[in-house]
Motif scaffolding. Structure first.
Motif, short mmCIF file in Angstrom:
data_model
loop_
_atom_site.label_atom_id
_atom_site.label_comp_id
_atom_site.label_asym_id
_atom_site.label_seq_id
_atom_site.Cartn_x
_atom_site.Cartn_y
_atom_site.Cartn_z
N ALA B 162 0.84 -1.20 0.00
CA ALA B 162 0.00 0.00 0.00
C ALA B 162 0.87 1.25 0.00
O ALA B 162 0.56 2.25 -0.65
N TYR B 163 1.96 1.16 0.72
CA TYR B 163 2.90 2.29 0.75
C TYR B 163 3.40 2.57 -0.66
O TYR B 163 3.41 3.71 -1.13
N SER B 164 3.77 1.50 -1.37
CA SER B 164 4.36 1.71 -2.69
C SER B 164 3.36 2.28 -3.67
O SER B 164 3.69 3.11 -4.50
N MET B 165 2.13 1.83 -3.57
CA MET B 165 1.12 2.37 -4.48
C MET B 165 0.84 3.84 -4.18
O MET B 165 0.74 4.67 -5.09
N THR B 166 0.75 4.15 -2.89
CA THR B 166 0.50 5.54 -2.52
C THR B 166 1.65 6.42 -3.00
O THR B 166 1.45 7.51 -3.54
N GLU B 167 2.84 5.90 -2.82
CA GLU B 167 4.01 6.67 -3.23
C GLU B 167 4.02 6.85 -4.75
O GLU B 167 4.41 7.91 -5.26
N LEU B 169 1.44 7.10 -6.61
CA LEU B 169 0.46 8.16 -6.89
C LEU B 169 1.05 9.53 -6.57
O LEU B 169 0.84 10.51 -7.30
N ILE B 170 1.80 9.58 -5.50
CA ILE B 170 2.43 10.85 -5.12
C ILE B 170 3.47 11.25 -6.17
O ILE B 170 3.60 12.43 -6.53
N SER B 171 4.18 10.26 -6.68
CA SER B 171 5.19 10.54 -7.70
C SER B 171 4.55 11.09 -8.97
O SER B 171 5.19 11.72 -9.79
N LEU B 201 1.97 9.10 2.84
CA LEU B 201 1.59 10.52 2.84
C LEU B 201 2.52 11.31 3.75
O LEU B 201 3.10 12.32 3.35
N GLU B 202 2.66 10.80 4.94
CA GLU B 202 3.47 11.50 5.93
C GLU B 202 4.91 11.69 5.44
O GLU B 202 5.47 12.79 5.53
N ASP B 203 5.47 10.63 4.90
CA ASP B 203 6.85 10.71 4.42
C ASP B 203 7.04 11.73 3.32
O ASP B 203 8.15 12.16 3.03
N HIS B 204 5.94 12.08 2.68
CA HIS B 204 6.06 13.05 1.60
C HIS B 204 5.41 14.38 1.97
O HIS B 204 5.05 15.18 1.09
N GLY B 205 5.23 14.56 3.26
CA GLY B 205 4.74 15.84 3.74
C GLY B 205 3.30 16.16 3.39
O GLY B 205 2.92 17.33 3.31
N ILE B 206 2.52 15.14 3.16
CA ILE B 206 1.11 15.39 2.88
C ILE B 206 0.29 15.07 4.13
O ILE B 206 0.37 13.96 4.65
N PRO B 207 -0.47 16.01 4.60
CA PRO B 207 -1.25 15.76 5.82
C PRO B 207 -2.33 14.71 5.58
O PRO B 207 -2.93 14.66 4.50
N TYR B 208 -2.54 13.90 6.57
CA TYR B 208 -3.56 12.85 6.49
C TYR B 208 -4.93 13.45 6.71
O TYR B 208 -5.15 14.17 7.67
#
Lengths: 340, 340
Positions: B162-167, B169-171, B201-208
């Motif tokens: 899930a982390y990788s997919m979210t990341e 999307l962030i990328s 999210l957190e690792d990329h500075g996006i608030p939850y």
DNA sequence: TTGTACGCGTTATCAA
DNA sequence: TTGATAACGCGTACAA
């Protein structure tokens, strides 16, 4: 159980009674026994009970595959009803393979199943199944409407359903109707659908053309491949009846890949009404079958046959429905011509 | 067996031996016995054999539901391996319900299963499962990567996936990413996915933002409904991560119904890589999980644990893969703005 | 190579 | 209300 009896200062018989007929045991004794059972984490042995009682409480179920949600629905229905009735379910899949199916049947018999639910069976299995029934293991076939009056089923009329869909397509003025069909050389269910298709054509004066019929396993990938074949036919069908939604959805993919539109350029119909059929783009016109309900009814009927008359024959034919959504349209000569 | 012995003029022991160690019996006797078995349609009683041998050859499997092909794959894998190894499979479904699950566990224990394969389990079941293990019934959990070092599993890292997919999307420059998630209040698997999403999210500075997260059962209809909620949010997500392909495909339907396009107007990602994910329109970017393989490995490991050390702990973490197809695109501010 | 005796954990039967 | 005994169909140990 013997240990518990010793600890409770009663006989094993009494302990046994605490479980299967508590009312025959004095409440004081009962509670004492129960208490000791908890303390010692005693677990009742159902298989030993079955053996002693000469009476199994597990039923076997054989499906072609668990990967197809069509059967998932039935399994769910069987399973829930079984739970209500105190039966456990043993499952196996045949992959449409006669010998694998035979092995499962044999194995289930050795496991002393009280009865069997078969989501269809491959050609050539009939005699063996009947021998199971004769030996006291009631069998119910689902997803089929059997012609044989000596076998039980809880199914639906595949012939009629396929006929009605074909006729629907014909009513839309299609005269070149392709058919993507499941393993009709192996399973009666598929064969009946093929026959329904054929008769509908005949009844409407359309000659049967074998090149318009492709037999495949009911999977997405096979559907895509089969549709590829149909689309590259010289006499390309103006409508395709996929006698399985998976074949249809796989086929839909192939159609779109070629830049064709459904239903404008080609009509497409499915069979089964799996959940995703309503969510495809366009939503799929298909035949609804009562998978879950079928499972429940089959299990209930089987339980009754087990209790009452093991050689009784029960036959339930459930209704199917033609679900018209958006994947089929009236044939318009100009469109197809312009594309050819 | 006694009858056969009588007819063959040998002892029951000899008949028994003909089945489980034919080499100990003289070939002449063996054939005579076998012949008489055929003639009299004798069927070996596997449950009685198990009882006598104090050794069960059936294993139980519990899945949330058989209607979801994700579990269908695993069942198929377990089932095939079991067949190879001489085990039979007893199946049950919990519907994500703790007490239904407990009842199944209890029932399987009474049925003397040799071991258990659980496609996850609901919160609160851990202690009971451990008590089963202690009582000599090895259990293997699938579809999970457990933190508990005392429980066996054959799974994958839901958190990481899930982390990788979210990341991913962030990328793609998305910063408002909706999440449609399974029963994370009941199952660890879903909870881990939620945590992976959060940390990315957190690792990329996006608030939850909890309002961007919707918990539903992993079905088409729930996906459609959940997407409806997300789309009518004031702060509409520019990408949605559906932590189940069924949720995704249901969601896709809701998106199209509103005249929006995927991925131009909104990106959509799934999880599980069910067959149909590759056939949706557009094909779904998702996480591949090795369902079938997981089933096979779990069954093999379980069989080994049954034979060798029942209290052994085995942990296999299989790889998942990010499958990039066409449902996600880079976020472009103008598009979304123009639609708002 | 084969047979005897006993046990697996439970229930049914009959008697107390 | 409870218990003793036999039986369910098979496997194992040991003896022959």
């Amino acid at each position: 159980m013997k240990d518990i009896a010793l600890l409770a200062g009663v006989s094993a018989t009494t302990v046994s009674r605490v479980f299967h007929s508590p009312n025959l045991v004095e409440s004081g004794t009962r509670e004492r026994v129960l208490h000791i059972c908890k303390q010692n984490q005693y677990v009742y042995n159902a298989t030993a009970g079955d053996l002693s009682r000469k009476n199994s409480t597990v039923v076997g179920m054989i499906v072609p595959t668990t990967r197809n949600s069509v059967f998932g629905d039935s399994i769910q229905g069987v399973q829930e009803k079984a739970q209500e009735l105190g039966y456990s379910i043993m499952i196996g899949h045949s992959n449409y393979d006669n010998s694998a199916e035979r092995k499962l049947l044999q194995r289930f018999r050795e496991r002393q199943v009280a009865g069997l639910i078969l989501a269809g069976f491959t050609f050539g299995q009939e005699r063996f199944i009947k021998s199971l029934i004769e030996s006291g293991i009631p069998c119910i076939v689902t997803s089929e409407r059997l012609d044989d009056s000596s076998m039980s089923y809880v199914g639906y009329d595949n012939f009629k359903a396929a006929y009605s869909m074909t006729e629907y397509l014909i009513s839309l003025k299609h005269r070149r109707i392709g058919l993507m069909i499941g393993p009709c050389s192996k399973m009666n269910r598929a064969k009946k659908r093929l026959e329904g298709y054929k008769l509908a054509l005949e009844d409407h004066g359309i000659p049967y053309d074998p090149s318009q019929v492709i037999e495949r396993e009911p999977t997405l990938i096979d559907g895509k491949e089969a549709m590829g074949v149909l689309l590259s036919l010289k006499e390309r069908p103006t409508a395709v009846f996929a006698a399985s939604d998976w074949l249809a959805i796989g086929g839909l993919n192939a159609i779109k890949e070629r830049g064709l539109r459904v239903p404008e350029d080609i009509s497409l119909a499915g069979f089964d009404d799996i959940d995703v059929a309503a969510y495809s783009d366009p939503p799929l016109t298909t035949i609804r079958i009562p998978g879950y309900e079928m499972g429940r009814i089959a299990m209930r009927a089987l339980a009754e046959m087990i209790k009452n008359d093991k050689s009784e024959v029960r036959q339930y034919c459930l209704e199917t429905g033609l679900i018209v959504r958006e994947s089929c349209a009236e044939f318009r000569n100009n469109v197809t011509t312009s594309l050819e």
